[in-house]
Design a protein around this motif. Structure first.
Motif, PDB file in Angstrom:
ATOM      1  N   ARG A 145       0.827  -1.216   0.000  1.00 46.55           N
ATOM      2  CA  ARG A 145       0.000   0.000   0.000  1.00 46.55           C
ATOM      3  C   ARG A 145       0.854   1.255   0.000  1.00 46.55           C
ATOM      4  O   ARG A 145       0.555   2.231  -0.706  1.00 46.55           O
ATOM      5  N   PHE A 146       1.934   1.220   0.787  1.00 52.10           N
ATOM      6  CA  PHE A 146       2.817   2.381   0.857  1.00 52.10           C
ATOM      7  C   PHE A 146       3.481   2.640  -0.494  1.00 52.10           C
ATOM      8  O   PHE A 146       3.575   3.783  -0.955  1.00 52.10           O
ATOM      9  N   LYS A 147       3.921   1.560  -1.137  1.00 55.43           N
ATOM     10  CA  LYS A 147       4.553   1.709  -2.454  1.00 55.43           C
ATOM     11  C   LYS A 147       3.546   2.207  -3.486  1.00 55.43           C
ATOM     12  O   LYS A 147       3.859   3.051  -4.336  1.00 55.43           O
ATOM     13  N   THR A 148       2.312   1.685  -3.412  1.00 56.10           N
ATOM     14  CA  THR A 148       1.273   2.120  -4.349  1.00 56.10           C
ATOM     15  C   THR A 148       0.961   3.602  -4.171  1.00 56.10           C
ATOM     16  O   THR A 148       0.806   4.340  -5.152  1.00 56.10           O
ATOM     17  N   LYS A 149       0.870   4.050  -2.924  1.00 56.00           N
ATOM     18  CA  LYS A 149       0.606   5.466  -2.674  1.00 56.00           C
ATOM     19  C   LYS A 149       1.742   6.332  -3.195  1.00 56.00           C
ATOM     20  O   LYS A 149       1.508   7.425  -3.739  1.00 56.00           O
ATOM     21  N   GLN A 150       2.977   5.864  -3.018  1.00 55.15           N
ATOM     22  CA  GLN A 150       4.112   6.630  -3.522  1.00 55.15           C
ATOM     23  C   GLN A 150       4.045   6.744  -5.052  1.00 55.15           C
ATOM     24  O   GLN A 150       4.287   7.818  -5.625  1.00 55.15           O
ATOM     25  N   GLU A 151       3.703   5.633  -5.710  1.00 56.31           N
ATOM     26  CA  GLU A 151       3.600   5.654  -7.170  1.00 56.31           C
ATOM     27  C   GLU A 151       2.460   6.572  -7.620  1.00 56.31           C
ATOM     28  O   GLU A 151       2.588   7.294  -8.623  1.00 56.31           O
ATOM     29  N   GLU A 152       1.343   6.533  -6.866  1.00 57.82           N
ATOM     30  CA  GLU A 152       0.226   7.410  -7.225  1.00 57.82           C
ATOM     31  C   GLU A 152       0.606   8.879  -7.079  1.00 57.82           C
ATOM     32  O   GLU A 152       0.269   9.715  -7.928  1.00 57.82           O
TER      33      GLU A 152
END
Length: 253
Positions: A145-152
């Motif tokens: 989730r943290f990586k996805t938020k960073q990518e977003e």
């Protein structure tokens, strides 16, 4: 015991200082009680179990003698006291100890208790293992989730950058209205905005950030020969295709 005659000469000759007669009588009573206990202990008859235990312990402590038939047969075959059993002397030296059952539980009760204890321990270990797996899965999901938020967040930044470039390049070509409402950076909305603009905004938000970024990148390349990733405006499509690595950030890495 005879009662003391308080009027006798013997009683009158005693030391009558405060506290002394009482202390002597207490000591005499304690000594008498201890002697009585010792006498009772000596005269007490031992129970059958106690007698059996004493006889058993006495026999187990004593070594086997010639009166024992098994020991006598071993001696005839050449066995000597203290020697290990077996042809090569690899056997036991002492007899197998007795395991005497003194409790009232049935046969197999100890094995059942041991098995239940092992099952309880195994269940506890499984719970610990499952808890550890759950914690690891939660940690993995958090990292994803943290990586996805960073990518977003990164894509949102790239989209805003593309929108600014699109607005600037369109205005250089005297384009007053963007091809799509979200191609340009939208100004801050007024509180008195009409319902139609709100419906258009909802329609434009149907696309995801990645889809908007891909569409706007393609528009900039086709319309303005501009690559947001290179930050360069090329002369024509041929110059763009030959000198620009690709149309995404991954192609430029």
């Amino acid at each position: 015991d005879e009662e003391e005659d308080y009027m006798s000469d013997l009683f009158l000759k005693q030391d009558v200082r405060p506290g002394l007669p009482m202390v002597r009588r207490v000591k005499e009573a304690i000594q008498k009680e201890e002697k009585q206990k010792e006498a009772n202990e000596k005269n007490r008859q031992k129970s059958i179990k106690e007698e059996e235990k004493e006889r058993r312990d006495l026999v187990l402590k004593s070594a086997l003698g010639n009166e024992n038939k098994g020991f006598a047969l071993l001696q005839k075959m050449g066995y000597k006291s203290g020697q290990a059993l077996g042809k090569s002397g690899e056997g036991i030296v002492e007899p197998i100890p007795l395991n005497i059952k003194t409790g009232r539980s049935g046969l197999g009760h100890e094995e059942l208790k041991k098995r239940k204890a092992e099952e309880k321990l195994e269940n506890y270990r499984q719970k610990l293992h499952m808890k550890k797996q759950a914690n690891e899965q939660a940690a993995d999901q958090f990292r994803i989730r943290f990586k996805t938020k960073q990518e977003e967040r990164k894509m949102e930044g790239d989209l805003r950058k593309s929108q600014r470039a699109c607005q600037q390049l369109d205005m250089q070509k005297d384009i007053d209205v963007p091809k799509e409402t979200w191609f340009w950076i939208e100004p801050e909305e007024d509180n008195k905005k009409d319902e139609e603009d709100k419906e258009d905004e909802c329609t434009s938000s149907d696309l995801s950030v990645s889809e908007k970024l891909h569409t706007l990148t393609a528009y900039l390349r086709e319309e303005h020969f501009y690559c947001i990733w290179c930050g360069t405006t090329y002369e024509d499509s041929e110059d763009l295709s030959s000198n620009c690595p690709g149309d995404s950030a991954a192609d430029h890495d």
